[in-house]
Scaffold this active site. Structure first.
Site, PDB file in Angstrom:
ATOM      1  N   TRP A 188     -20.778  67.382  -6.237  1.00  0.00           N
ATOM      2  CA  TRP A 188     -20.360  65.980  -6.250  1.00  0.00           C
ATOM      3  C   TRP A 188     -21.507  65.157  -6.830  1.00  0.00           C
ATOM      4  CZ3 TRP A 188     -22.772  61.785  -3.821  1.00  0.00           C
ATOM      5  CH2 TRP A 188     -22.124  60.551  -4.060  1.00  0.00           C
ATOM      6  N   GLU A 229     -15.802  68.050  -6.501  1.00  0.00           N
ATOM      7  CA  GLU A 229     -15.296  67.001  -5.593  1.00  0.00           C
ATOM      8  C   GLU A 229     -15.064  65.706  -6.365  1.00  0.00           C
ATOM      9  OE1 GLU A 229     -17.987  65.911  -2.436  1.00  0.00           O
ATOM     10  OE2 GLU A 229     -16.487  64.678  -1.411  1.00  0.00           O
ATOM     11  N   LYS A 231     -13.896  61.526  -6.709  1.00  0.00           N
ATOM     12  CA  LYS A 231     -14.065  60.273  -5.990  1.00  0.00           C
ATOM     13  C   LYS A 231     -13.407  59.138  -6.739  1.00  0.00           C
ATOM     14  CE  LYS A 231     -17.420  57.924  -3.145  1.00  0.00           C
ATOM     15  NZ  LYS A 231     -18.739  57.975  -2.549  1.00  0.00           N
ATOM     16  N   ASP A 263     -11.880  65.125  -0.677  1.00  0.00           N
ATOM     17  CA  ASP A 263     -12.461  64.389   0.440  1.00  0.00           C
ATOM     18  C   ASP A 263     -11.485  63.264   0.739  1.00  0.00           C
ATOM     19  OD1 ASP A 263     -13.879  62.229   1.731  1.00  0.00           O
ATOM     20  OD2 ASP A 263     -15.761  63.240   1.269  1.00  0.00           O
ATOM     21  N   HIS A 266     -11.791  59.634  -0.353  1.00  0.00           N
ATOM     22  CA  HIS A 266     -12.022  59.367  -1.774  1.00  0.00           C
ATOM     23  C   HIS A 266     -10.789  59.025  -2.579  1.00  0.00           C
ATOM     24  CE1 HIS A 266     -16.132  61.627  -1.970  1.00  0.00           C
ATOM     25  NE2 HIS A 266     -16.074  60.708  -1.027  1.00  0.00           N
ATOM     26  N   HIS A 290     -13.232  68.025   2.333  1.00  0.00           N
ATOM     27  CA  HIS A 290     -14.186  67.256   3.131  1.00  0.00           C
ATOM     28  C   HIS A 290     -13.347  66.386   4.037  1.00  0.00           C
ATOM     29  CE1 HIS A 290     -18.236  67.356   0.739  1.00  0.00           C
ATOM     30  NE2 HIS A 290     -17.943  68.504   1.323  1.00  0.00           N
ATOM     31  N   ASP A 298     -14.787  54.064   1.137  1.00  0.00           N
ATOM     32  CA  ASP A 298     -15.316  55.382   1.495  1.00  0.00           C
ATOM     33  C   ASP A 298     -16.395  55.217   2.555  1.00  0.00           C
ATOM     34  OD1 ASP A 298     -16.184  58.086   1.394  1.00  0.00           O
ATOM     35  OD2 ASP A 298     -17.758  57.486   0.011  1.00  0.00           O
ATOM     36  N   ASP A 300     -16.954  56.905   5.502  1.00  0.00           N
ATOM     37  CA  ASP A 300     -17.500  58.054   6.207  1.00  0.00           C
ATOM     38  C   ASP A 300     -17.702  57.818   7.696  1.00  0.00           C
ATOM     39  OD1 ASP A 300     -17.941  60.209   4.125  1.00  0.00           O
ATOM     40  OD2 ASP A 300     -18.926  58.523   3.164  1.00  0.00           O
ATOM     41  N   ASP A 330     -17.343  65.798   6.698  1.00  0.00           N
ATOM     42  CA  ASP A 330     -18.264  64.990   5.891  1.00  0.00           C
ATOM     43  C   ASP A 330     -18.204  63.540   6.354  1.00  0.00           C
ATOM     44  OD1 ASP A 330     -19.975  63.969   4.017  1.00  0.00           O
ATOM     45  OD2 ASP A 330     -18.547  64.030   2.361  1.00  0.00           O
TER      46      ASP A 330
HETATM   47  C1  RNT Z   1     -19.878  61.336  -1.246  1.00  0.00           C
HETATM   48  C2  RNT Z   1     -19.258  62.656  -1.100  1.00  0.00           C
HETATM   49  C3  RNT Z   1     -20.214  63.781  -0.829  1.00  0.00           C
HETATM   50  C4  RNT Z   1     -21.308  63.409   0.127  1.00  0.00           C
HETATM   51  C5  RNT Z   1     -22.220  64.543   0.514  1.00  0.00           C
HETATM   52  C6  RNT Z   1     -23.417  64.074   1.260  1.00  0.00           C
HETATM   53  O1  RNT Z   1     -18.968  60.317  -1.332  1.00  0.00           O
HETATM   54  O2  RNT Z   1     -18.290  62.629  -0.101  1.00  0.00           O
HETATM   55  O3  RNT Z   1     -19.523  64.887  -0.416  1.00  0.00           O
HETATM   56  O4  RNT Z   1     -20.789  62.856   1.288  1.00  0.00           O
HETATM   57  O5  RNT Z   1     -22.557  65.244  -0.620  1.00  0.00           O
HETATM   58 ZN    ZN Z   2     -17.428  64.436   0.512  1.00  0.00          ZN
END
Ligand code: RNT
Ligand code: ZN
Length: 423
Positions: A188, A229, A231, A263, A266, A290, A298, A300, A330
């Site tokens: 990513w 990955e 986004k 993810d 994302h 993720h 995003d 998290d 994640d």
């Molecule tokens: C970031 C991505 C990625 C990170 C990690 C730390 O938006 O989700 O996966 O969270 O690499």
């Molecule tokens: Zn991620």
């Protein structure tokens, strides 16, 4: 007394589920062996051990709750604490910026070697766990002035990051060989632009070329599982993301052995990863996730036992895809006790999976395929209020971890004795 009550509760809950054709013992036995990959980066706000300065690359932690891990020993101790209070099989997820250098040696990311991760291997092996890995394309001086890495127009910058990716493939293979379990290696980058691009395709063509160069590093496809990955946008890169959904999906489609990684923080808020999983399983032998909780952007946030992760788990279970979907957490929250964040997130995913395993999927599918939609709606609603909590308690008990909120007392003690002593 409590023991006796809980035993009776499991027995009666089991009988209730049996009326719906669900075998609770089988669900518990099955879930115990499905590994969840737990990210190391919740413990220190994604900073790692290089002392390179703040977190950059379109991601961010907010909050300054005391007690974050400052070195490998503290981070590993915190992970152990979290593991001891959560059920189920686990793998660990390490980022390249968590290399552990010894005797004053420090090399840059393009020169990383397996030996710089030996302590992680020892940690994983002692616990019978595998390791997943992530090259780190952020928080580093070689991120270009435009914020780009693998898509940089500067050949020197791009080469540095390609070399980093290749080094990480070699390290991933080492992890797999040492632990005896394949290593999922996720690429990513935060590459993107804050404002209206003058060229959207150029950076993507360079990103594509970089991916191909990284994947040209020889590796055993049974041991290393490279992922791409996607986004939607990041902080400071609101206008354009090189590694968009279409881009990374096609990277995975066009490069043999490469896996798409989704993810669920994302995507556009109305785009559901739970719906993307079965779409991709029609085409890809394996996919990776993720699992997180996005809040508006995003963000998290720590994973909870919410509708969308429950739906994601259902798609994995009812499509018999537990061996085709690599599941990794994640999230990174610095505003609360970081070990609590891990524990709540891990326990929540385990609940999602257990919940998915306690549904009469064959019967539900049959109702759909025979157009019995009234009955389907009724049954999907009724199963929601079956005594799930009693099965969860039994699962935790069999895994030898706290069955209820009592785990929090352990963390309060850990915070008092350990975390609060870190400055
Ligand atoms: C970031 C991505 C990625 C990170 C990690 C730390 O938006 O989700 O996966 O969270 O690499
Ligand atoms: Zn991620």
């Amino acid at each position: 007394m409590k023991e006796e009550i809980m035993k009776n509760r499991y027995e009666s809950a089991k009988a209730i589920y049996a009326e719906y054709g669900v075998d609770t013992d089988a669900a518990i036995a099955r879930l115990k062996n499905i590994p969840l990959t737990v990210h190391c980066w919740q413990g220190d706000d994604v900073l790692g051990f290089e002392n390179n300065g703040p977190l950059t690359g379109g991601i961010m932690t907010t909050g300054n709750y005391p007690g974050k891990a400052r070195n490998p020993e503290e981070l590993m101790a915190d992970m152990d604490k979290a593991f001891s209070l959560t059920p189920g099989a686990k793998k660990i997820n390490v980022h390249a910026n968590y290399a552990i250098f010894e005797d004053g040696e420090q090399v840059d990311r393009d020169k990383l070697e397996p030996k710089h991760f030996k302590k992680w291997v020892d940690f994983a092996k002692e616990r019978g766990m595998g390791i997943d890995f992530n090259p780190t394309f952020f928080s580093h001086p070689m991120v270009g002035p435009d914020g780009l890495t693998l898509s940089s127009p500067d050949p020197k910058i791009r080469k540095f990051w390609v070399d980093h990716g290749k080094a990480c493939i070699r390290i991933s293979e080492y992890f797999a060989k040492e632990t005896g379990m394949p290593c999922v290696m996720n690429i990513w980058t935060g590459d993107g632009l804050k404002d209206v691009p003058a060229d959207r395709m150029g950076p993507r063509m360079r990103y594509k070329q970089s991916f191909e160069e990284i994947l040209s590093e020889p590796y055993d496809k049974n041991l290393v599982k490279p992922c791409a990955e996607s986004k939607f946008f990041g902080i400071g890169v609101e206008s354009y993301t090189c590694g968009s959904g279409e881009f990374t999906l096609n990277i995975a489609a066009m490069n043999d052995g490469c896996i798409p990684l989704l993810d669920n923080g994302h995507y556009h808020p109305e785009e559901m990863v739970s719906d993307k999983i079965p779409a991709l399983l029609c085409f890809y032998p394996e996919i990776a996730l993720h699992i997180t909780r996005g809040v508006h952007w995003d963000s998290d946030h720590v994973l909870l036992f919410d509708d969308e992760p429950r739906e994601i788990a259902k798609e994995i279970v009812r499509n018999d895809a537990t061996e085709r979907v690599y599941m990794a957490l994640d999230f990174f929250d610095a505003s609360i006790n970081r070990v609590v964040a891990w524990i709540v997130g891990i326990r929540s995913w385990q609940k999602c999976m257990l919940n998915a395993m306690l549904m009469p999927h064959a019967e539900l599918k049959e109702l759909q395929d025979t157009a019995q939609f009234s009955k389907l709606m009724m049954l999907q609603e009724e199963v929601k209020t079956l005594p799930f909590g009693d099965i969860w308690v039994e699962y935790c008990k069999q895994c030898g971890v706290p069955t209820d909120k009592s785990w929090y007392e352990e963390i309060e003690k850990y915070e008092k004795d350990v975390l609060s002593k870190r400055n």
